[in-house]
Design a protein around this motif. Sequence first.
Motif, PDB file in Angstrom:
ATOM      1  N   PRO A 241       0.852  -1.183   0.000  1.00 30.70           N
ATOM      2  CA  PRO A 241       0.000   0.000   0.000  1.00 30.70           C
ATOM      3  C   PRO A 241       0.892   1.240   0.000  1.00 30.70           C
ATOM      4  O   PRO A 241       1.974   1.222   0.582  1.00 30.70           O
ATOM      5  CB  PRO A 241      -0.794  -0.110   1.297  1.00 30.70           C
ATOM      6  N   GLY A 243       2.986   4.291   0.736  1.00 27.70           N
ATOM      7  CA  GLY A 243       3.463   4.921   1.960  1.00 27.70           C
ATOM      8  C   GLY A 243       3.667   3.964   3.107  1.00 27.70           C
ATOM      9  O   GLY A 243       4.013   4.363   4.214  1.00 27.70           O
ATOM     10  N   ALA A 244       3.481   2.644   2.868  1.00 23.57           N
ATOM     11  CA  ALA A 244       3.618   1.681   3.968  1.00 23.57           C
ATOM     12  C   ALA A 244       5.077   1.304   4.203  1.00 23.57           C
ATOM     13  O   ALA A 244       5.392   0.607   5.154  1.00 23.57           O
ATOM     14  CB  ALA A 244       2.799   0.435   3.675  1.00 23.57           C
ATOM     15  N   GLY A 245       5.966   1.730   3.338  1.00 19.41           N
ATOM     16  CA  GLY A 245       7.373   1.460   3.577  1.00 19.41           C
ATOM     17  C   GLY A 245       7.941   0.376   2.681  1.00 19.41           C
ATOM     18  O   GLY A 245       8.972  -0.221   2.988  1.00 19.41           O
ATOM     19  N   LYS A 246       7.295   0.129   1.573  1.00 21.55           N
ATOM     20  CA  LYS A 246       7.732  -0.920   0.663  1.00 21.55           C
ATOM     21  C   LYS A 246       9.114  -0.596   0.079  1.00 21.55           C
ATOM     22  O   LYS A 246      10.007  -1.430   0.084  1.00 21.55           O
ATOM     23  CB  LYS A 246       6.704  -1.024  -0.454  1.00 21.55           C
ATOM     24  N   THR A 247       9.273   0.629  -0.376  1.00 19.67           N
ATOM     25  CA  THR A 247      10.545   1.013  -0.996  1.00 19.67           C
ATOM     26  C   THR A 247      11.668   0.945   0.029  1.00 19.67           C
ATOM     27  O   THR A 247      12.743   0.408  -0.249  1.00 19.67           O
ATOM     28  CB  THR A 247      10.427   2.450  -1.568  1.00 19.67           C
ATOM     29  N   VAL A 248      11.414   1.485   1.215  1.00 21.55           N
ATOM     30  CA  VAL A 248      12.450   1.481   2.248  1.00 21.55           C
ATOM     31  C   VAL A 248      12.817   0.041   2.613  1.00 21.55           C
ATOM     32  O   VAL A 248      13.994  -0.304   2.729  1.00 21.55           O
ATOM     33  CB  VAL A 248      11.983   2.273   3.493  1.00 21.55           C
ATOM     34  N   PHE A 433       7.787   1.219  12.241  1.00 19.56           N
ATOM     35  CA  PHE A 433       8.495   0.698  11.061  1.00 19.56           C
ATOM     36  C   PHE A 433       9.464  -0.407  11.462  1.00 19.56           C
ATOM     37  O   PHE A 433      10.017  -0.347  12.546  1.00 19.56           O
ATOM     38  CB  PHE A 433       9.280   1.823  10.371  1.00 19.56           C
ATOM     39  N   GLN A 511      12.317  -0.813  14.015  1.00 18.43           N
ATOM     40  CA  GLN A 511      13.691  -0.695  13.528  1.00 18.43           C
ATOM     41  C   GLN A 511      13.757   0.476  12.561  1.00 18.43           C
ATOM     42  O   GLN A 511      13.019   0.507  11.571  1.00 18.43           O
ATOM     43  CB  GLN A 511      14.091  -1.996  12.830  1.00 18.43           C
ATOM     44  N   ASN A 512      14.632   1.403  12.857  1.00 19.38           N
ATOM     45  CA  ASN A 512      14.716   2.604  12.027  1.00 19.38           C
ATOM     46  C   ASN A 512      15.726   2.401  10.902  1.00 19.38           C
ATOM     47  O   ASN A 512      16.923   2.299  11.128  1.00 19.38           O
ATOM     48  CB  ASN A 512      15.120   3.785  12.901  1.00 19.38           C
ATOM     49  N   ALA A 513      15.208   2.362   9.678  1.00 15.49           N
ATOM     50  CA  ALA A 513      16.068   2.099   8.530  1.00 15.49           C
ATOM     51  C   ALA A 513      17.017   3.257   8.259  1.00 15.49           C
ATOM     52  O   ALA A 513      17.979   3.118   7.513  1.00 15.49           O
ATOM     53  CB  ALA A 513      15.217   1.829   7.296  1.00 15.49           C
ATOM     54  N   PHE A 514      16.743   4.415   8.859  1.00 18.22           N
ATOM     55  CA  PHE A 514      17.583   5.592   8.577  1.00 18.22           C
ATOM     56  C   PHE A 514      18.637   5.832   9.651  1.00 18.22           C
ATOM     57  O   PHE A 514      19.402   6.784   9.568  1.00 18.22           O
ATOM     58  CB  PHE A 514      16.702   6.834   8.402  1.00 18.22           C
TER      59      PHE A 514
HETATM   60  P1  ADP Z   1       6.065   3.018  -0.155  1.00 15.21           P
HETATM   61  O1  ADP Z   1       7.204   2.675  -1.035  1.00 15.21           O
HETATM   62  O2  ADP Z   1       5.356   1.807   0.369  1.00 15.21           O
HETATM   63  O3  ADP Z   1       5.124   4.005  -0.738  1.00 15.21           O
HETATM   64  P2  ADP Z   1       8.135   4.179   1.463  1.00 15.21           P
HETATM   65  O4  ADP Z   1       9.029   3.010   1.528  1.00 15.21           O
HETATM   66  O5  ADP Z   1       8.525   5.283   0.555  1.00 15.21           O
HETATM   67  O6  ADP Z   1       6.647   3.708   1.139  1.00 15.21           O
HETATM   68  O7  ADP Z   1       7.974   4.693   2.954  1.00 15.21           O
HETATM   69  C1  ADP Z   1       7.243   5.859   3.265  1.00 15.21           C
HETATM   70  C2  ADP Z   1       7.918   6.582   4.406  1.00 15.21           C
HETATM   71  O8  ADP Z   1       7.826   5.805   5.601  1.00 15.21           O
HETATM   72  C3  ADP Z   1       9.403   6.795   4.213  1.00 15.21           C
HETATM   73  O9  ADP Z   1       9.690   7.964   3.515  1.00 15.21           O
HETATM   74  C4  ADP Z   1       9.919   6.860   5.639  1.00 15.21           C
HETATM   75  O10 ADP Z   1       9.770   8.138   6.164  1.00 15.21           O
HETATM   76  C5  ADP Z   1       8.997   5.951   6.383  1.00 15.21           C
HETATM   77  N1  ADP Z   1       9.617   4.602   6.606  1.00 15.21           N
HETATM   78  C6  ADP Z   1       9.323   3.478   5.956  1.00 15.21           C
HETATM   79  N2  ADP Z   1      10.027   2.440   6.425  1.00 15.21           N
HETATM   80  C7  ADP Z   1      10.803   2.920   7.406  1.00 15.21           C
HETATM   81  C8  ADP Z   1      11.749   2.340   8.310  1.00 15.21           C
HETATM   82  N3  ADP Z   1      12.066   1.027   8.295  1.00 15.21           N
HETATM   83  N4  ADP Z   1      12.350   3.164   9.192  1.00 15.21           N
HETATM   84  C9  ADP Z   1      12.035   4.459   9.249  1.00 15.21           C
HETATM   85  N5  ADP Z   1      11.155   5.061   8.451  1.00 15.21           N
HETATM   86  C10 ADP Z   1      10.537   4.312   7.531  1.00 15.21           C
END
Ligand code: ADP
Length: 593
Positions: A241, A243-248, A433, A511-514
């Motif tokens: 979905p 903004g759920a964090g798929k890319t990260v 996250f 877990q903070n990916a950043f």
């Molecule tokens: P999607 O690709 O699903 O649309 P993103 O991967 O771009 O979503 O994640 C959206 C936002 O959520 C990121 O810009 C970041 O701020 C936050 N986020 C997602 N995963 C993490 C994570 N593991 N740690 C910290 N922040 C995260």
Amino acid sequence: MTNETKDIKAGVIERVTGPLVRANGMSEAKLYEVVKVSDEKLLGEIIELHGDVAAIQVYEETAGIGPGDVVYRTGRTMSAALAPGLLESIYDGVQRPLKDIQAASGDCYIKRGIEAQPIDLEKKWSFKPTVKVGDKVQEGDVLGEVQETTLIMHKVMVPPGEGGVVATIQSGDFNVTEMIATLTRDDDSVASIAMLQYWPIRAARPKTSKIFPAEPLRTGGRSIDTFFPIAKGGAGCIPGPFGAGKTVTQQSIAKFCDAEIIVYIGCGERGNEMTEVLDEFPHLIDPNSGEPLMKRTILIANTSNMPVAAREASVYTGITIAEYYRDMGYNVALMADSTSRWAEAMREISGRLEEMPGEEGYPAYLSSRTAEFYERAGIVKALGSDDRVGSLTVIGAVSPPGGDLSEPVSQATLRVTKTFWSLDADLAYKKHFPSINWLNSYSLYAQNFEGYWKEQIAEDFAEVRTTAMTLLEKESKLLEIVRLVGMESLSNGDRLILEVARMIREDFLFQNAFDKDDAYTPLERQYGILRSIVSIFEVAQEVIDQPEFEFATLTAIPSFAEIARLKDKLQWTKDDYQKFQDTLRAEISALIA
Ligand code: ADP
């Protein structure tokens, strides 16, 4: 994907419908043969053949092409070019380097009929033989090596179907089409071998055998590695979905997982989805070497201005390249984002072919195509006479409309993947996250790893994991009760469950990916942290039912607060965790002394 071939004038176009062209006079052609359409020489592939009429899927914009135009045959099937020079490349769905087609077009719109070589044919590579004249080699055997990038040694292999006695072999600088060796086949004919070989993208590359996936892909993600692991050679599904964090999540896996090679296939619907990847990936740094991650990565990008047929082909191009590195003996991780766009491309082409639509308009073969794709994942004994083992892990993202996983693409994917990371929009909204939902995600590989965990990490790894997961399930039920009747109604035992489950969520799963220290946790430390949290639960069992016990005294012990800091103890060893658990035990026992 161009083999050296002569174009043969063959058929004539009858009809053009979007990316699909019907041509007659094609009786000599073969299914999946590559054709050039019209005098603009648009790249196409025969996907259906009835008598002398061929249905051709065209990988370029077909506007202006019409009945009466000529179709040229090439005599070859749609194949990927495989040679040193793949790494660091960014390709479109039919393996044309993006920078070349963009340069040839002169702007961001891709012109038609551009022949771009997938591999630089001029570049010289320093080839070092690993076999000598007189050695007998068979298909898949390594003939020599080329340092492809600073991170990866490319193994030049005997192409499938070839073999014989090495008659000549040279060391030195060669481009990918120059002959590096000759083999005398069993029938005394001679095979000339260059570094470049081709493989038809729709067929899996051959292997000696598949191996049972008993080893996890270690990603450094606590929620993934401990709770929902994926095997080296496994197949996983991640719904995405927005903004759920798929890319990260995918980028973290690409950066930190213990696969040497990353293949990322992006099928973006909206232009900006892909732009993000194209902008960000080339800047990612490999944490182990400090070098750009691209030195061990291949990107396949389908932007929204590319024709739908190229998107359909892109997953096959990507997985063929991934298998090629697997065959060298590497662990390869392939990410396809999003396979829903691939399925939509399949649906569109099927519609143009006027096939009988299945559920939601997808073709009836959606499930079988999806299964065939994921079945190309695996850990294998590679083709060849040595014991080279390579793996190909496939992680496919799906984007179900409205997050509804009952739709056909998600269902087809879930049937054939064994790990499911359920990204949860609510968790992301609450800034938890990675937003992998611990209640409905699963890994069917976990049971395969019990031996690995016992030997490599700890005797009781599996038990600790199960206890932690059970506590989270109990927490969700208890929270329902609390919502109805309040905290006061809970027993000490229930309150303990809530406290410990909170720790699992906040101090382990979050877990903070950043954060550079938090982004990656080795499995040994993951165990140390979770074992410590679960110890609180186990030890406290011994005291909570004692009449003199007061719950507030438990949460006041120093070790309780210390749990939140365990993530930061990067240097802690097994002994340190043991000492911490001993202190914890002493502090809890003292509560009823
Ligand atoms: P999607 O690709 O699903 O649309 P993103 O991967 O771009 O979503 O994640 C959206 C936002 O959520 C990121 O810009 C970041 O701020 C936050 N986020 C997602 N995963 C993490 C994570 N593991 N740690 C910290 N922040 C995260």
